[in-house]
Every structure is written in structure tokens, then in C-alpha cells.
Design a protein around this motif. Sequence first.
Motif, short mmCIF file in Angstrom:
data_model
loop_
_atom_site.label_atom_id
_atom_site.label_comp_id
_atom_site.label_asym_id
_atom_site.label_seq_id
_atom_site.Cartn_x
_atom_site.Cartn_y
_atom_site.Cartn_z
N ALA A 39 0.84 -1.20 0.00
CA ALA A 39 0.00 0.00 0.00
C ALA A 39 0.88 1.25 0.00
N PHE A 40 1.95 1.21 0.75
CA PHE A 40 2.89 2.33 0.81
C PHE A 40 3.54 2.56 -0.56
N ASN A 41 3.90 1.46 -1.22
CA ASN A 41 4.57 1.55 -2.52
C ASN A 41 3.67 2.15 -3.60
N LEU A 42 2.36 2.03 -3.43
CA LEU A 42 1.42 2.57 -4.42
C LEU A 42 1.32 4.10 -4.36
N LEU A 43 1.78 4.68 -3.27
CA LEU A 43 1.73 6.13 -3.12
C LEU A 43 2.82 6.79 -3.96
N THR A 44 2.61 8.05 -4.30
CA THR A 44 3.66 8.81 -4.99
C THR A 44 4.75 9.15 -3.97
N LYS A 45 5.89 9.59 -4.45
CA LYS A 45 6.99 9.96 -3.54
C LYS A 45 6.55 11.07 -2.59
N GLU A 46 5.77 12.02 -3.14
CA GLU A 46 5.30 13.12 -2.30
C GLU A 46 4.38 12.60 -1.20
N GLN A 47 3.52 11.63 -1.56
CA GLN A 47 2.60 11.06 -0.56
C GLN A 47 3.37 10.23 0.46
N GLN A 48 4.34 9.46 -0.01
CA GLN A 48 5.14 8.64 0.91
C GLN A 48 5.82 9.50 1.96
N ALA A 49 6.24 10.69 1.55
CA ALA A 49 6.91 11.60 2.49
C ALA A 49 5.94 12.07 3.59
N GLN A 50 4.63 11.95 3.32
CA GLN A 50 3.63 12.39 4.29
C GLN A 50 3.24 11.27 5.26
N VAL A 51 3.73 10.06 5.00
CA VAL A 51 3.44 8.94 5.89
C VAL A 51 4.38 9.03 7.09
N THR A 52 3.88 9.60 8.17
CA THR A 52 4.71 9.92 9.33
C THR A 52 5.30 8.70 10.04
N ASN A 53 4.68 7.55 9.87
CA ASN A 53 5.19 6.34 10.53
C ASN A 53 5.80 5.36 9.54
N GLY A 54 6.21 5.85 8.39
CA GLY A 54 6.76 4.98 7.35
C GLY A 54 8.01 4.23 7.78
N ALA A 55 8.78 4.81 8.71
CA ALA A 55 10.02 4.17 9.16
C ALA A 55 9.73 2.83 9.85
N ILE A 56 8.53 2.70 10.40
CA ILE A 56 8.16 1.44 11.08
C ILE A 56 8.19 0.28 10.10
N LEU A 57 7.78 0.53 8.88
CA LEU A 57 7.79 -0.53 7.87
C LEU A 57 9.21 -1.04 7.64
#
Length: 223
Positions: free
Chosen positions: A166-184
Motif C-alpha cells: 500500500a505504501f509503494n502505491l503512493l507517490t513519492k510526495e505522498q510517501q513523504a507524508q506517511v509519518t510512521n513509514g520508518a516502522i515498515l
Amino acid sequence: VTMPDEAKVINDAIKALPTNVKLADKVTVEKVRADYEALDSNLKQWIWKDEMAILEAAEKKIVQLEADAKKVMEQITALPSVADFKVTDEIALKDAQTAYATLSKEQQELVSNATILMELTTKLASLKNSEVTDSVKVVIDLINTLPKKEAVTLTDEAAVVAAQNAFNLLTKEQQAQVTNGAILTELTAKLKELKNATNNKNVQDVILLIAALPDESIVKLTN
């Protein structure tokens, strides 16, 4: 026979009309028509058929230009209101924008509801931004459902992979807005460690099993 001056003035005025008539010429065309109609029947006969054809063609062109502008107005009127506008209405909006853009500046001035195009464009941008925010929120919420790094096990792999996809489907700009992305990243690394540890244990178990086998010299075949 010499053409009377009154008729000659009209004849010359018609000849002076531009070949490519525009809306800006409407006043001139209407004046020529009015001056012609003001002539008496005898003077009208002095206006040549070719010149009359030019005047009539100019009038038709003016009517057509106004009709094209009116058609765009109707196209804009048919669009949903700002309150009811949805992302699915984007194609209709773009069609109207294209139709408006093809008009001349004079024709565009006749489109009294053209401001609606800008209002709907702004609404569309707002709706799309909202969609982006929603997509990001979905991924954040999905990551929040995952176990903590210390508690993750191999049985959680499917859930981690689903969140990563689901994270990979986001654009780079959107991924940068995922505040807990480091958990993945952390959970993916931890799962890799667990899989490696499991594989190493399996190898060790096989080695122990082999080591427990009897010596070749004492192995016997039994019925």
C-alpha cells in the motif's frame, strides 16, 4: 450611367468589410445593413449582387460566432454546481475548458458564466488534494495496526507485506507524508532476521539429526 452617391457609399462600405469577419466588426456590419435598409427601393437596385452577398456572408459569420459562444455558455451551464461537483465530473469540465479556449477573445467576452470554469477547477484541485490526504491516512492507519518491532513474528509477515505494498502505491510526495513509514523499514528488517534465524535453526537441526545417525560400520539392514 453613374451610380448615385448614396448607393456608392453603401457599395464601397460593403467592399471595405474585412474578409475574415470577427465579432469586433459587428457594429460596422450592422451599420452597413442599416444604411442599406435606409435607401429607397430605387437606390437599393444600384447595390450589386456580389456586394450584397458579401454583406450577407458577414452577417452570417457574426451570427455563427455568437452562436458558438452561446453553445459554450450552455456547456458551462450544464456542469454541476460547485457544491455538487465531483472528481468524476473532471472530463466534462475539461471539455468545457477546451471549448472555451478555442473561442476568440471577443467570443470569450460573451461567455458571461466563464468564471464558473475557474471555480470548478479550484474545487477539483481541492477534491484531489483531499483524495491524496485520504490515501496517505489509509496507509498510516494500516501501519499503526502492525505489531511493534519487539513483538513481531513470522505470522505477521502477510500484514507487513500488505502495508508495504500500500505504501509503494503512493507517490513519492505522498510517501513523504506517511509519518510512521520508518516502522515498515524496521519491521521488514526484523522479519528478515527472524527468517534467517529460522533457516539457520533448520540447518542446525538437520546437522544434529545427521550427527545422531549410527556409524556406518554398525549400520545393519533389517527385514
